[in-house]
Write an enzyme that holds these catalytic residues in place. Structure first.
Site, PDB file in Angstrom:
ATOM      1  N   LEU A  55       4.819   5.895  -2.480  1.00 41.81           N
ATOM      2  CA  LEU A  55       4.528   7.397  -1.472  1.00 41.81           C
ATOM      3  C   LEU A  55       5.659   7.581  -0.569  1.00 41.81           C
ATOM      4  O   LEU A  55       6.449   6.727  -0.138  1.00 41.81           O
ATOM      5  CB  LEU A  55       3.302   6.920  -0.435  1.00 41.81           C
ATOM      6  CG  LEU A  55       2.156   6.497  -0.939  1.00 41.81           C
ATOM      7  CD1 LEU A  55       0.922   6.517   0.200  1.00 41.81           C
ATOM      8  CD2 LEU A  55       1.630   7.829  -1.783  1.00 41.81           C
ATOM      9  N   ASP A  56       6.072   8.939  -0.877  1.00 44.75           N
ATOM     10  CA  ASP A  56       7.092   9.494  -0.198  1.00 44.75           C
ATOM     11  C   ASP A  56       6.868   8.871   1.453  1.00 44.75           C
ATOM     12  O   ASP A  56       5.772   8.885   1.996  1.00 44.75           O
ATOM     13  CB  ASP A  56       7.036  11.050  -0.134  1.00 44.75           C
ATOM     14  CG  ASP A  56       8.153  11.770   0.408  1.00 44.75           C
ATOM     15  OD1 ASP A  56       7.942  11.809   1.777  1.00 44.75           O
ATOM     16  OD2 ASP A  56       9.037  12.024  -0.382  1.00 44.75           O
ATOM     17  N   PRO A  57       8.167   8.996   2.186  1.00 40.80           N
ATOM     18  CA  PRO A  57       8.005   8.128   3.516  1.00 40.80           C
ATOM     19  C   PRO A  57       7.439   9.438   4.535  1.00 40.80           C
ATOM     20  O   PRO A  57       6.856   9.104   5.384  1.00 40.80           O
ATOM     21  CB  PRO A  57       9.546   8.439   3.965  1.00 40.80           C
ATOM     22  CG  PRO A  57      10.417   7.846   2.642  1.00 40.80           C
ATOM     23  CD  PRO A  57       9.606   8.784   1.627  1.00 40.80           C
TER      24      PRO A  57
END
Length: 159
Positions: A55-57
């Site tokens: 997951l993207d930060p």
């Protein structure tokens, strides 16, 4: 099942943990926190642990963590159908296409109506080729595209 009731053997045998990933944490941060906690709590020298999809930060949401022998199931979980949700600011964009960079362009939105939204949404149905953004995690000559883009260099990514 509550985590405090699980034993060292439970984790070594294998467990799936469903984590609501906090914003600004990387998936790797979550894995490291859990790995450290398990090693400390159960006095382990090493334990297998991984996640089933990055997951993207800046994203929050479900992160599937596989521990022990369940790490062999990671590919199975990655193959599952996924659903994403989010919010946007209509009429604005950023160089990274997310909140990592500031809004750099704004557009008039007065012409947008529900008919146009439905027409454009329909164009996303079916198979299509997509060019990932310059701020993606794709590798370009061994380097992450977003690292190149953050330096202000031009990133060329194939569809």
């Amino acid at each position: 099942m509550q985590l405090d009731k699980l034993s060292k053997e439970d984790f070594l045998h294998g467990r799936i943990l469903l984590i609501d990933k906090p914003i600004k944490w990387t998936s790797f941060d979550v894995v490291n926190k859990i790995k450290y906690a398990l090693k400390y709590r159960f006095d382990l020298k090493k334990i297998k642990i991984g996640h089933a999809g990055t997951l993207d930060p800046l994203a929050t949401g479900l992160l599937i963590i596989c521990v022990g022998k369940k790490t062999k199931s990671i590919e199975e979980y990655q193959a599952y159908e996924k659903e994403y949700s989010g919010s946007l600011i209509l009429g604005a964009t950023t160089p990274s296409f997310d909140l990592e960079t500031k809004i750099n362009e704004e557009f008039i939105t007065s012409h947008i109506n529900s008919e146009l939204i439905n027409k454009v949404a329909a164009s996303f149905v079916g198979k299509s080729e997509q060019v990932p953004p310059a701020f993606s995690a794709k590798r370009i000559q061994g380097k992450r595209a977003y690292k190149i883009a953050r330096k202000g260099e031009v990133v060329e990514i194939k569809a």
